[in-house]
Design a protein around this motif. Structure first.
Motif, short mmCIF file in Angstrom:
data_model
loop_
_atom_site.label_atom_id
_atom_site.label_comp_id
_atom_site.label_asym_id
_atom_site.label_seq_id
_atom_site.Cartn_x
_atom_site.Cartn_y
_atom_site.Cartn_z
N MET A 1 -8.45 -17.15 13.11
CA MET A 1 -8.44 -15.88 13.81
C MET A 1 -7.10 -15.17 13.53
O MET A 1 -6.05 -15.78 13.57
N THR A 2 -7.17 -13.90 13.25
CA THR A 2 -5.97 -13.13 12.93
C THR A 2 -5.18 -12.85 14.21
O THR A 2 -5.74 -12.37 15.19
N SER A 3 -3.89 -13.14 14.17
CA SER A 3 -3.05 -12.87 15.33
C SER A 3 -2.77 -11.37 15.43
O SER A 3 -2.89 -10.63 14.46
N ASN A 4 -2.39 -10.93 16.63
CA ASN A 4 -2.04 -9.52 16.80
C ASN A 4 -0.90 -9.12 15.87
O ASN A 4 -0.86 -8.01 15.34
N GLN A 5 0.03 -10.04 15.66
CA GLN A 5 1.16 -9.77 14.78
C GLN A 5 0.68 -9.50 13.35
O GLN A 5 1.13 -8.56 12.70
N GLU A 6 -0.27 -10.33 12.89
CA GLU A 6 -0.81 -10.14 11.54
C GLU A 6 -1.60 -8.84 11.45
O GLU A 6 -1.54 -8.13 10.44
N VAL A 7 -2.33 -8.51 12.52
CA VAL A 7 -3.07 -7.24 12.54
C VAL A 7 -2.12 -6.07 12.39
O VAL A 7 -2.36 -5.14 11.61
N LEU A 8 -1.01 -6.11 13.14
CA LEU A 8 -0.05 -5.01 13.05
C LEU A 8 0.55 -4.91 11.65
O LEU A 8 0.72 -3.82 11.12
N ARG A 9 0.84 -6.06 11.04
CA ARG A 9 1.41 -6.03 9.69
C ARG A 9 0.41 -5.45 8.70
O ARG A 9 0.77 -4.65 7.82
N LEU A 10 -0.86 -5.84 8.83
CA LEU A 10 -1.89 -5.30 7.95
C LEU A 10 -2.04 -3.80 8.16
O LEU A 10 -2.20 -3.03 7.20
N TYR A 11 -1.98 -3.38 9.42
CA TYR A 11 -2.12 -1.95 9.72
C TYR A 11 -0.94 -1.16 9.18
O TYR A 11 -1.12 -0.07 8.62
N ILE A 12 0.26 -1.72 9.31
CA ILE A 12 1.43 -1.04 8.75
C ILE A 12 1.28 -0.88 7.25
O ILE A 12 1.60 0.16 6.68
N LYS A 13 0.75 -1.90 6.57
CA LYS A 13 0.56 -1.82 5.12
C LYS A 13 -0.45 -0.73 4.76
O LYS A 13 -0.35 -0.11 3.72
N GLU A 14 -1.44 -0.50 5.65
CA GLU A 14 -2.37 0.59 5.42
C GLU A 14 -1.67 1.93 5.57
O GLU A 14 -1.93 2.87 4.84
N VAL A 15 -0.80 2.01 6.57
CA VAL A 15 -0.07 3.25 6.82
C VAL A 15 0.97 3.48 5.73
O VAL A 15 1.15 4.58 5.23
N ASP A 16 1.66 2.42 5.34
CA ASP A 16 2.71 2.50 4.33
C ASP A 16 2.41 1.49 3.22
O ASP A 16 2.67 0.31 3.37
N PRO A 17 1.86 1.98 2.09
CA PRO A 17 1.49 1.06 1.00
C PRO A 17 2.68 0.27 0.45
O PRO A 17 2.49 -0.72 -0.24
N HIS A 18 3.90 0.71 0.76
CA HIS A 18 5.08 0.01 0.25
C HIS A 18 5.38 -1.25 1.05
O HIS A 18 6.33 -1.96 0.76
N GLY A 19 4.58 -1.50 2.09
CA GLY A 19 4.69 -2.77 2.81
C GLY A 19 5.78 -2.82 3.85
O GLY A 19 6.47 -3.81 3.98
N TYR A 20 5.94 -1.75 4.64
CA TYR A 20 6.94 -1.74 5.71
C TYR A 20 6.42 -2.65 6.82
O TYR A 20 5.74 -2.23 7.73
#
Length: 101
Positions: free
Chosen positions: A1-20
């Motif tokens: 199961m994906t943790s909330n922390q991992e979800v946020l990181r994935l979402y940030i990568k969607e927002v910023d393709p440079h991987g912020y």
């Protein structure tokens, strides 16, 4: 199961393709608290407390929450309240998808 922390990181990568996806610095946490207090007209201590409560609700660190909200603010030019709402929606959707699989 994906943790909330991992979800946020994935979402940030969607927002910023440079991987912020790094944690926010203490200075960014303070600035975000100040921005939030100015935006909604509350005391900065209340704004800081609201970040703490949001981080607890998402089960992540305050710095991770601020990093995610800051990325959203920068790339979508929305307010902090809107950014937090969007992040909450993303986490709920991911949880629902994981619950159905």
């Amino acid at each position: 199961m994906t943790s909330n922390q991992e979800v946020l990181r994935l979402y940030i990568k969607e927002v910023d393709p440079h991987g912020y996806d790094r944690s926010a610095s203490d200075e960014e946490v303070l600035q975000t608290s100040m921005d939030y207090s100015a935006e909604v007209g509350v005391d900065i201590d209340d704004a800081a407390r609201s970040l703490e409560l949001a981080a607890q609700r998402f089960d992540i660190s305050i710095n991770d929450l601020v990093a995610a909200a800051t990325a959203l603010n920068v790339y979508t030019l929305c307010g902090l309240r809107e950014a937090l709402w969007q992040l909450e929606r993303v986490i709920k959707v991911v949880r629902q998808i994981e619950g159905n699989t």
